[in-house]
Design a protein around this motif. Sequence first.
Motif, PDB file in Angstrom:
ATOM      1  N   ALA A 147       0.844  -1.200   0.000  1.00  0.00           N
ATOM      2  CA  ALA A 147       0.000   0.000   0.000  1.00  0.00           C
ATOM      3  C   ALA A 147       0.876   1.245   0.000  1.00  0.00           C
ATOM      4  O   ALA A 147       2.098   1.174   0.176  1.00  0.00           O
ATOM      5  N   ASP A 148       0.245   2.392  -0.192  1.00  0.00           N
ATOM      6  CA  ASP A 148       0.984   3.652  -0.127  1.00  0.00           C
ATOM      7  C   ASP A 148       1.191   4.099   1.318  1.00  0.00           C
ATOM      8  O   ASP A 148       2.287   4.497   1.695  1.00  0.00           O
ATOM      9  N   PHE A 149       0.120   4.035   2.109  1.00  0.00           N
ATOM     10  CA  PHE A 149       0.193   4.519   3.483  1.00  0.00           C
ATOM     11  C   PHE A 149      -0.510   3.566   4.444  1.00  0.00           C
ATOM     12  O   PHE A 149      -1.362   2.767   4.049  1.00  0.00           O
ATOM     13  N   LEU A 150      -0.145   3.688   5.718  1.00  0.00           N
ATOM     14  CA  LEU A 150      -0.877   3.093   6.831  1.00  0.00           C
ATOM     15  C   LEU A 150      -1.350   4.243   7.708  1.00  0.00           C
ATOM     16  O   LEU A 150      -0.627   5.234   7.867  1.00  0.00           O
ATOM     17  N   ILE A 151      -2.538   4.125   8.267  1.00  0.00           N
ATOM     18  CA  ILE A 151      -3.003   5.178   9.174  1.00  0.00           C
ATOM     19  C   ILE A 151      -3.263   4.595  10.559  1.00  0.00           C
ATOM     20  O   ILE A 151      -3.752   3.479  10.705  1.00  0.00           O
ATOM     21  N   TYR A 152      -2.912   5.390  11.561  1.00  0.00           N
ATOM     22  CA  TYR A 152      -3.043   5.007  12.964  1.00  0.00           C
ATOM     23  C   TYR A 152      -3.864   6.062  13.700  1.00  0.00           C
ATOM     24  O   TYR A 152      -3.811   7.244  13.364  1.00  0.00           O
ATOM     25  N   LYS A 153      -4.565   5.613  14.736  1.00  0.00           N
ATOM     26  CA  LYS A 153      -5.278   6.544  15.604  1.00  0.00           C
ATOM     27  C   LYS A 153      -4.472   6.872  16.851  1.00  0.00           C
ATOM     28  O   LYS A 153      -4.845   7.760  17.616  1.00  0.00           O
ATOM     29  N   ASP A 154      -3.373   6.140  17.048  1.00  0.00           N
ATOM     30  CA  ASP A 154      -2.529   6.357  18.221  1.00  0.00           C
ATOM     31  C   ASP A 154      -1.082   6.096  17.823  1.00  0.00           C
ATOM     32  O   ASP A 154      -0.797   5.688  16.694  1.00  0.00           O
ATOM     33  N   ALA A 159       0.167   1.046  19.013  1.00  0.00           N
ATOM     34  CA  ALA A 159      -1.091   0.640  18.387  1.00  0.00           C
ATOM     35  C   ALA A 159      -0.842   0.057  16.999  1.00  0.00           C
ATOM     36  O   ALA A 159       0.216   0.255  16.398  1.00  0.00           O
ATOM     37  N   HIS A 160      -1.842  -0.672  16.505  1.00  0.00           N
ATOM     38  CA  HIS A 160      -1.793  -1.212  15.150  1.00  0.00           C
ATOM     39  C   HIS A 160      -2.464  -0.232  14.187  1.00  0.00           C
ATOM     40  O   HIS A 160      -3.346   0.538  14.571  1.00  0.00           O
ATOM     41  N   ALA A 161      -2.052  -0.285  12.937  1.00  0.00           N
ATOM     42  CA  ALA A 161      -2.693   0.543  11.915  1.00  0.00           C
ATOM     43  C   ALA A 161      -4.143   0.099  11.745  1.00  0.00           C
ATOM     44  O   ALA A 161      -4.464  -1.085  11.864  1.00  0.00           O
ATOM     45  N   VAL A 162      -5.017   1.051  11.444  1.00  0.00           N
ATOM     46  CA  VAL A 162      -6.429   0.723  11.265  1.00  0.00           C
ATOM     47  C   VAL A 162      -6.792   0.522   9.799  1.00  0.00           C
ATOM     48  O   VAL A 162      -7.831  -0.062   9.492  1.00  0.00           O
ATOM     49  N   ALA A 163      -5.949   1.006   8.881  1.00  0.00           N
ATOM     50  CA  ALA A 163      -6.302   0.876   7.464  1.00  0.00           C
ATOM     51  C   ALA A 163      -5.072   0.946   6.573  1.00  0.00           C
ATOM     52  O   ALA A 163      -4.067   1.575   6.913  1.00  0.00           O
ATOM     53  N   GLN A 192      -8.603  -2.316   7.485  1.00  0.00           N
ATOM     54  CA  GLN A 192      -9.528  -1.825   6.475  1.00  0.00           C
ATOM     55  C   GLN A 192      -8.744  -1.458   5.219  1.00  0.00           C
ATOM     56  O   GLN A 192      -7.610  -0.974   5.302  1.00  0.00           O
ATOM     57  N   LEU A 193      -9.337  -1.693   4.055  1.00  0.00           N
ATOM     58  CA  LEU A 193      -8.723  -1.311   2.786  1.00  0.00           C
ATOM     59  C   LEU A 193      -9.424  -0.068   2.256  1.00  0.00           C
ATOM     60  O   LEU A 193     -10.646  -0.050   2.103  1.00  0.00           O
TER      61      LEU A 193
END
Length: 245
Positions: A147-154, A159-163, A192-193
């Motif tokens: 993927a291009d990016f991973l996003i995290y809430k923390d 924490a683990h990436a959410v998407a 999530q993708l």
Amino acid sequence: MSTTLDCATATVLTSPDHEATYALVNDAQHVAFLQQECRIYGSPEGSLTTASVAPLRLALEEMAVGVAKGYLRLEAAATGLDGSSGGDEGNVLVEDITPEFVEEIQSGGSNVDTKSRLTPRRRDRLRVFRDLWEKGYIVTFGSKFGADFLIYKDNPKRAHAVALIVVKGYEEEFSRVDVVSFCRVAKMVKKQLVFACVRASEEYKSGGGKMDDTEGSNSEVAGDSVVYVSLAHALLVSRQEEGGE
């Protein structure tokens, strides 16, 4: 830990391929400021020792947000990545890309000089990265998942990436194999993708386009014309449900 800094400094390492150019933050206090106060996490450069903090490597997307938001100041390195004397070229590139980063973010990409050193795809990545960052996410790079990016809430350290975020051109076609492959990877790593694209302002106003009308998907059109489509492969989901997962 809170710092008293209001701006970090990074040294730009130039490359003949301008898109391979990156910056290093060598001061531990500046690294902490960017990560803890600015949600710009970069990636460690070299090995971490007990005596010091490894330099932080920033990609163009991270440099762009840092410069445009006033969190980062760029300096040219004495030599380039190819070992040549990079002082003059580095200064030119820094002077060139710094206002370009600011203009890119402030104008939404609508008034960018056609002589830009960055490709349209890289511009799309900059736009998507910035939009996700402004939504409050911590954004890192997702090459290990394709993927291009991973996003995290923390904090990514806790924490683990959410998407997984995959950037596509607005008119770019999807092959079935690519869609299934991305869905499989996302399901295996329990994330999530999300496909992201940048829609031109005239298309945004007219409501035209394909990606946000995809059947069976959830889409969001941001005010700056970034479109997100969340996608799950129905067959993969049903198989896992039947298997009790």
